[in-house]
Scaffold this motif. Sequence first.
Motif, PDB file in Angstrom:
ATOM      1  N   TYR A   3       0.850  -1.180   0.000  1.00  0.00           N
ATOM      2  CA  TYR A   3       0.000   0.000   0.000  1.00  0.00           C
ATOM      3  C   TYR A   3       0.893   1.240   0.000  1.00  0.00           C
ATOM      4  N   THR A   4       0.342   2.332  -0.504  1.00  0.00           N
ATOM      5  CA  THR A   4       1.004   3.623  -0.371  1.00  0.00           C
ATOM      6  C   THR A   4       0.015   4.589   0.270  1.00  0.00           C
ATOM      7  N   GLY A   5       0.522   5.448   1.146  1.00  0.00           N
ATOM      8  CA  GLY A   5      -0.331   6.416   1.816  1.00  0.00           C
ATOM      9  C   GLY A   5       0.251   7.808   1.706  1.00  0.00           C
ATOM     10  N   ARG A   6      -0.631   8.813   1.812  1.00  0.00           N
ATOM     11  CA  ARG A   6      -0.177  10.197   1.720  1.00  0.00           C
ATOM     12  C   ARG A   6       0.116  10.809   3.082  1.00  0.00           C
ATOM     13  N   TRP A   7      -0.544  10.284   4.133  1.00  0.00           N
ATOM     14  CA  TRP A   7      -0.271  10.786   5.484  1.00  0.00           C
ATOM     15  C   TRP A   7      -0.708   9.731   6.475  1.00  0.00           C
ATOM     16  N   GLN A   8      -0.653  10.083   7.771  1.00  0.00           N
ATOM     17  CA  GLN A   8      -0.807   9.047   8.788  1.00  0.00           C
ATOM     18  C   GLN A   8      -2.182   8.402   8.786  1.00  0.00           C
ATOM     19  N   ILE A   9      -3.223   9.144   8.387  1.00  0.00           N
ATOM     20  CA  ILE A   9      -4.584   8.620   8.485  1.00  0.00           C
ATOM     21  C   ILE A   9      -4.816   7.478   7.503  1.00  0.00           C
ATOM     22  N   ASP A  10      -4.516   7.697   6.214  1.00  0.00           N
ATOM     23  CA  ASP A  10      -4.754   6.606   5.267  1.00  0.00           C
ATOM     24  C   ASP A  10      -3.729   5.484   5.441  1.00  0.00           C
ATOM     25  N   THR A  11      -2.522   5.826   5.850  1.00  0.00           N
ATOM     26  CA  THR A  11      -1.519   4.790   6.105  1.00  0.00           C
ATOM     27  C   THR A  11      -2.004   3.827   7.190  1.00  0.00           C
ATOM     28  N   LEU A  12      -2.483   4.382   8.295  1.00  0.00           N
ATOM     29  CA  LEU A  12      -2.970   3.551   9.386  1.00  0.00           C
ATOM     30  C   LEU A  12      -4.189   2.750   8.958  1.00  0.00           C
ATOM     31  N   MET A  13      -5.094   3.384   8.196  1.00  0.00           N
ATOM     32  CA  MET A  13      -6.310   2.708   7.762  1.00  0.00           C
ATOM     33  C   MET A  13      -5.988   1.488   6.911  1.00  0.00           C
ATOM     34  N   TYR A  14      -5.031   1.616   5.976  1.00  0.00           N
ATOM     35  CA  TYR A  14      -4.678   0.475   5.133  1.00  0.00           C
ATOM     36  C   TYR A  14      -4.153  -0.683   5.975  1.00  0.00           C
ATOM     37  N   LEU A  15      -3.317  -0.388   6.941  1.00  0.00           N
ATOM     38  CA  LEU A  15      -2.755  -1.449   7.775  1.00  0.00           C
ATOM     39  C   LEU A  15      -3.820  -2.102   8.647  1.00  0.00           C
ATOM     40  N   VAL A  16      -4.747  -1.305   9.165  1.00  0.00           N
ATOM     41  CA  VAL A  16      -5.839  -1.864   9.975  1.00  0.00           C
ATOM     42  C   VAL A  16      -6.732  -2.750   9.122  1.00  0.00           C
ATOM     43  N   GLU A  17      -7.083  -2.279   7.924  1.00  0.00           N
ATOM     44  CA  GLU A  17      -7.922  -3.080   7.035  1.00  0.00           C
ATOM     45  C   GLU A  17      -7.217  -4.372   6.637  1.00  0.00           C
ATOM     46  N   ALA A  18      -5.915  -4.284   6.392  1.00  0.00           N
ATOM     47  CA  ALA A  18      -5.165  -5.490   6.027  1.00  0.00           C
ATOM     48  C   ALA A  18      -5.188  -6.499   7.169  1.00  0.00           C
ATOM     49  N   ALA A  19      -5.020  -6.013   8.381  1.00  0.00           N
ATOM     50  CA  ALA A  19      -5.020  -6.910   9.531  1.00  0.00           C
ATOM     51  C   ALA A  19      -6.382  -7.561   9.749  1.00  0.00           C
ATOM     52  N   ALA A  20      -7.449  -6.852   9.362  1.00  0.00           N
ATOM     53  CA  ALA A  20      -8.804  -7.363   9.574  1.00  0.00           C
ATOM     54  C   ALA A  20      -9.286  -8.274   8.449  1.00  0.00           C
ATOM     55  N   SER A  21      -8.571  -8.295   7.322  1.00  0.00           N
ATOM     56  CA  SER A  21      -9.016  -9.102   6.189  1.00  0.00           C
ATOM     57  C   SER A  21      -8.693 -10.580   6.441  1.00  0.00           C
ATOM     58  N   LYS A  22      -9.301 -11.437   5.642  1.00  0.00           N
ATOM     59  CA  LYS A  22      -9.074 -12.871   5.799  1.00  0.00           C
ATOM     60  C   LYS A  22      -7.743 -13.308   5.203  1.00  0.00           C
ATOM     61  N   GLU A  23      -7.338 -12.661   4.109  1.00  0.00           N
ATOM     62  CA  GLU A  23      -6.164 -13.130   3.374  1.00  0.00           C
ATOM     63  C   GLU A  23      -4.890 -12.423   3.800  1.00  0.00           C
ATOM     64  N   GLU A  24      -4.932 -11.126   3.981  1.00  0.00           N
ATOM     65  CA  GLU A  24      -3.701 -10.367   4.139  1.00  0.00           C
ATOM     66  C   GLU A  24      -2.952 -10.624   5.446  1.00  0.00           C
ATOM     67  N   ARG A  76      -0.639 -13.221   4.401  1.00  0.00           N
ATOM     68  CA  ARG A  76       0.309 -12.741   3.403  1.00  0.00           C
ATOM     69  C   ARG A  76       1.210 -11.643   3.937  1.00  0.00           C
ATOM     70  N   GLY A  77       0.640 -10.799   4.795  1.00  0.00           N
ATOM     71  CA  GLY A  77       1.370  -9.653   5.294  1.00  0.00           C
ATOM     72  C   GLY A  77       1.133  -8.433   4.423  1.00  0.00           C
ATOM     73  N   ALA A  78       1.199  -7.259   5.025  1.00  0.00           N
ATOM     74  CA  ALA A  78       0.995  -6.016   4.297  1.00  0.00           C
ATOM     75  C   ALA A  78       2.005  -4.988   4.773  1.00  0.00           C
ATOM     76  N   VAL A  79       2.361  -4.080   3.894  1.00  0.00           N
ATOM     77  CA  VAL A  79       3.348  -3.062   4.215  1.00  0.00           C
ATOM     78  C   VAL A  79       3.034  -1.798   3.430  1.00  0.00           C
ATOM     79  N   VAL A  80       3.276  -0.653   4.045  1.00  0.00           N
ATOM     80  CA  VAL A  80       3.122   0.630   3.369  1.00  0.00           C
ATOM     81  C   VAL A  80       4.482   1.070   2.847  1.00  0.00           C
ATOM     82  N   VAL A  81       4.546   1.413   1.581  1.00  0.00           N
ATOM     83  CA  VAL A  81       5.790   1.786   0.913  1.00  0.00           C
ATOM     84  C   VAL A  81       5.651   3.211   0.381  1.00  0.00           C
ATOM     85  N   PRO A  82       6.745   3.822  -0.090  1.00  0.00           N
ATOM     86  CA  PRO A  82       6.668   5.204  -0.566  1.00  0.00           C
ATOM     87  C   PRO A  82       5.611   5.403  -1.650  1.00  0.00           C
ATOM     88  N   SER A  83       4.886   6.518  -1.542  1.00  0.00           N
ATOM     89  CA  SER A  83       3.817   6.806  -2.487  1.00  0.00           C
ATOM     90  C   SER A  83       4.339   7.144  -3.885  1.00  0.00           C
TER      91      SER A  83
END
Length: 267
Positions: free
Chosen positions: A90-111, A114-121
């Motif tokens: 995932y890529t995020g522009r600031w702390q809010i969407d960055t955190l949201m992507y990681l929370v959603e990834a943790a709550a999903s069945k697959e990710e 697999r693991g999820a990581v935020v990388v440079p936008s």
Amino acid sequence: MIKLGKLSLLLFAAALALSAYGQAAPASPPAADAAQAAVRNPEDLALEQQLRQGIGLLQSGRPAQAITDHFDKVIAAFELRFKDDTRKFYTGRWQIDTLMYLVEAAASKEEPKRGAVVVPSLWSDAWYLKGYALVELRRISEAKSALESALALSPRNSQYLGELGNLYLGLRDWPSAFATFEKAAAAAGEFSPPEVKNAELSRAWRGMGYVYIEQNRLDEAEKMYLQCLGLDKNDQRARGQLSYIADVRSKRLSAPGDGSPLPSLPK
């Protein structure tokens, strides 16, 4: 075909200067470490410069060169960097969407497996800018694919969603355009950084209003443009569309049923 707005490109170029590379507050200590690493990473600084140079070529009317000399190189650099990494990116522009992507990834069945990581936008920005350039070149199916690649990395990015909505407007695909602008408005309201939130929200509302006009739903279109003026009383695009709506209504009242064509809808 409706082009992606020049103002949008200028706003993006300005936003790049306020990107996560040193400007956004960290979401957590690990995110802070990642942000600081991005600042110190010479490769990322060089890739950011590639994007800036590509934007310069776009602004001077050379979209094909911008793609081949800059945007494709940034995309290839990230694909090489992570070629053996199976995590979801995932890529995020600031702390809010960055955190949201990681929370959603943790709550999903697959990710979680697999693991999820935020990388440079820079990665998703390169796809976005490539999509912009491809629209300029009238290579619409490729542009759509590029914008979808940007959104795969940053699905709540209102800037990216707005460009995809504009592409659908150009195709006169009103249902897809409206649905995409609705997503752009929701994303802007919840996740856009403060410095661009109102601009991105207004852009989405104007897109929704445009579709309403095309569907002859003038009252609903008027509401969208009035909302834009509520955010920015100097929004000349919204004022122009409201004038168009008033013109349409006036013509209908003065010559009902005469079959006269409606005035052209402003872009």
